[in-house]
Each structure stands twice: as C-alpha cells, then as structure tokens.
Design an enzyme around this catalytic site. Structure first.
Site, mmCIF file in Angstrom:
data_model
loop_
_atom_site.group_PDB
_atom_site.id
_atom_site.type_symbol
_atom_site.label_atom_id
_atom_site.label_comp_id
_atom_site.label_asym_id
_atom_site.label_seq_id
_atom_site.Cartn_x
_atom_site.Cartn_y
_atom_site.Cartn_z
ATOM 1 N N HIS A 33 0.852 -1.201 0.000
ATOM 2 C CA HIS A 33 0.000 0.000 0.000
ATOM 3 C C HIS A 33 0.881 1.241 0.000
ATOM 4 C CE1 HIS A 33 0.800 -0.622 4.293
ATOM 5 N NE2 HIS A 33 0.251 0.532 4.603
ATOM 6 N N HIS A 60 1.412 3.879 2.003
ATOM 7 C CA HIS A 60 1.988 4.600 3.148
ATOM 8 C C HIS A 60 3.509 4.665 3.065
ATOM 9 C CE1 HIS A 60 -1.841 3.945 5.778
ATOM 10 N NE2 HIS A 60 -1.894 5.057 5.071
ATOM 11 N N ASP A 70 -0.248 -3.963 6.070
ATOM 12 C CA ASP A 70 -0.905 -3.505 7.296
ATOM 13 C C ASP A 70 -2.384 -3.892 7.335
ATOM 14 O OD1 ASP A 70 1.525 -2.362 7.860
ATOM 15 O OD2 ASP A 70 0.843 -0.288 7.752
#
Ligand code: ZN
Ligand code: FE
Length: 255
Positions: A54, A56, A129
């Site tokens: 992802h 982040h 996550d």
C-alpha cells in the site's frame, strides 16, 4: 522461495522474496533505501521488482532511492498509481506475478487504505498492514465492511500459510486480545512465547494462519467469549460479524 526479513525504521519489516533456483528476488515494502540495498548486496541476489502492499510512506519510502540506483519494476494496486512512487505494474485481484520461476498471486484487500493488496507466493503471504500478527491495521481509508471482507479472504487461505506482515506489533496486539478473551488458552500460551521472543530480541513474524485464527481477535468475530464481553460493555450492540469486528477495532483504537 527463501524469505529474508529486514527490520526497517522503528518497527517495520521489509522482505526479500528470493527464487532460489534463479536468484531473482522481489523487495516487499522497502521503507528505506540504504539498509535494503545493503541487504540485496549481502545476499548476492538479483532484485527484479519492488512489491508495495500500500501507499503509506513506511512501506514505500525506499522506492525512489532504490530506483535511482537500480532499474526495477514496481507493483502496487492500480487505484494507487498516483500514490506509489515509481509504479510500473499496476495490479488487481487475481493477477499473477513472477519472480524468477516462482509464481505469486495478488489479493485486493482494502480497508486500511483503499488500494491495499497482498502478495502470496506458495505459503508466504505478504499482507502489509491489513492482517498483523495478532491484530489488524487501522481503518484509515476504508470501512469496517471492506476490512472484514479483506480479512475473510486471508482467513480462507490454508492453515499453514505464513503471515509476513508489515510491523512488529505482536506483543501489544496480544495484550489487547487478552482483554477480550482472557479465557482463550491458546492466546495466553502465545503471549508467553511472544514475550520470551521479544526479551531475546527475536522477531515474532511470521506466524501461521492457524495461529492467527486461534488467537487474533480480528479473525474471531464468532468467538463466544468476545461476544459475551461486548454484550456486557454494549448491551444494545447487535452481534453480527461486521458490528463485532467494528467494535473490536474501535476498542483497539482506544487501547
Ligand atoms: Zn500502513
Ligand atoms: Fe505501516
């Protein structure tokens, strides 16, 4: 496939997923540049790709620096083409990817972010996550419904699947889990093992999916003990899987 775990930043894990036959490798979630490049050199592998779970920063922060020094393909969900630095291979649910002679599969698992994916190579699951060992990610961009659907997909994988997640959070996650299921013996036993590992400075990642299903409160929306606990605290709560999951997630946010 050989997996090399690289501790990054404060509590992140990046990984090298290496095809042993060809030496080709993928770098999963490089938070930083230098420690990842050093490890690639030490392992004498041929890094071909970055796999981002992802967008982040603590999962993509090393992309740009690595790409300055090496030419690699960068995989990430197609909806994050604007947010993943250097992306060349936008992917989606069910896509196949190849590292040397190893084949991997992409799972679309939104909830923590809207463009989160996991990569599965044989038994090795890189789930960023979304699913943590004994926990799950916060709902920063998605809904509880989305996250629950994503976790159901991962829970359906074989019991011996190895969960390689993005952070070393297991001990704190287990402390929280014990507040909801103090009667779960497997949970208490896992806490003992994890405490001993952390005291010895060892990683607690990966864990098996079997262990997660037995002890991770975010995969245990059917647990009678968790439901009893929630009923006592929130007498009006309806105890369907989404509301159990959403309430456990809220309690963890405040923990
Ligand atoms: Zn994240
Ligand atoms: Fe993270």
């Amino acid at each position: 496939m050989r997996i090399v775990q690289i501790p990054l930043l404060r509590d992140n894990y990046g990984y090298l997923a290496v095809c042993e036959e060809t030496g080709a490798a993928a770098v999963v979630d490089p938070s930083e540049t230098d420690p990842v490049l050093e490890r690639i050199d030490q392992e004498k592998i041929d890094a071909k790709a970055i796999l981002n779970t992802h967008h982040h920063r603590d999962h993509t922060g090393g992309n740009a620096g690595i790409l300055e020094r090496r030419k690699l393909d960068v995989y990430g969900h197609k909806s994050d083409a604007q947010r993943i630095p250097g992306i060349t291979r936008p992917v989606d649910e069910g896509d196949e990817i190849t590292v040397g002679k190893e084949r991997g599969r992409v799972f679309f698992i939104p909830g923590h972010t809207t463009g989160h994916v996991a990569y599965l190579f044989g038994k090795n699951l890189f789930c960023g996550d979304t699913l943590f060992t004994a926990g799950c990610g916060r709902l920063f961009e998605g809904t509880a419904e989305q996250m629950l659907d994503s976790l159901k997909k991962l829970k359906a994988l074989p019991a011996d699947t190895l969960v390689y997640c993005g952070h070393e959070y297991t001990e704190n996650n287990l402390k929280f889990a014990l507040t909801l299921e103090p009667g779960n013996r497997k949970l208490a036993q896992r806490m003992e093992r994890v405490r001993a590992a952390r005291e010895a400075g060892r990683s607690t990642v990966p864990a098996t999916m079997a262990e997660e299903i037995e002890t991770n409160p975010f995969l245990r929306w059917d647990s009678a003990e968790i439901k009893d606990n929630l009923r006592k605290r929130f007498p009006d709560l309806s105890l369907n899987p989404v509301s159990v999951f959403a309430t456990v997630r809220q309690l963890k946010d405040q923990f």
